[in-house]
Design a protein around this motif. Sequence first.
Motif, short mmCIF file in Angstrom:
data_model
loop_
_atom_site.label_atom_id
_atom_site.label_comp_id
_atom_site.label_asym_id
_atom_site.label_seq_id
_atom_site.Cartn_x
_atom_site.Cartn_y
_atom_site.Cartn_z
N SER A 30 0.55 -1.29 0.25
CA SER A 30 -0.13 0.10 0.00
C SER A 30 0.77 1.49 0.07
N ARG A 31 0.92 1.92 -0.50
CA ARG A 31 1.61 3.47 -1.14
C ARG A 31 2.53 3.81 -1.54
N TRP A 53 0.88 1.14 -5.86
CA TRP A 53 -0.04 0.05 -6.11
C TRP A 53 -1.72 0.82 -6.18
N THR A 54 -1.59 1.73 -5.21
CA THR A 54 -2.76 2.08 -5.12
C THR A 54 -3.82 2.83 -6.04
N TYR A 55 -3.62 3.26 -6.95
CA TYR A 55 -5.23 3.87 -8.14
C TYR A 55 -4.46 2.25 -9.09
N ASN A 74 -4.34 -7.30 -5.62
CA ASN A 74 -3.58 -7.31 -4.28
C ASN A 74 -4.29 -8.45 -3.30
#
Length: 123
Positions: A30-31, A53-55, A74
């Motif tokens: 994440s991030r 990773w986020t979008y 994910n």
Amino acid sequence: QVQLVESGGGLVQAGGSLRLSCAASGRTFSRYATGWFRQAPGKEREFVAAIRWTYGSTYHADSVKGRFTISRDNAKNTVYLQMNSLKPEDTAVYYCAAGPAMGITAPRDYDYWGQGTQVTVSS
């Protein structure tokens, strides 16, 4: 701390396909941005592809556009590199890396690296 383990390398004929996997443990992606780099003997490590990773935004080097695709799962905390239409010049050790997503195309943008997996494409 993030541990990265690559798999999926091997020997393939020109025109063939391979899928590399990069599994992360220790913390989630994440991030982060996760990238694939490669290094051939006597050459510098070069950027291949990355995903934020986020979008899920993806980036591919011009040399692999249309042939390689980076993707993520994910639930498995795993990033993939699907490599099609392989060429002998794709022969290299392929490394997975993770970083804070401030930059994505330079090795210095990444804090964590896997051990690498060998990809050899025969002509």
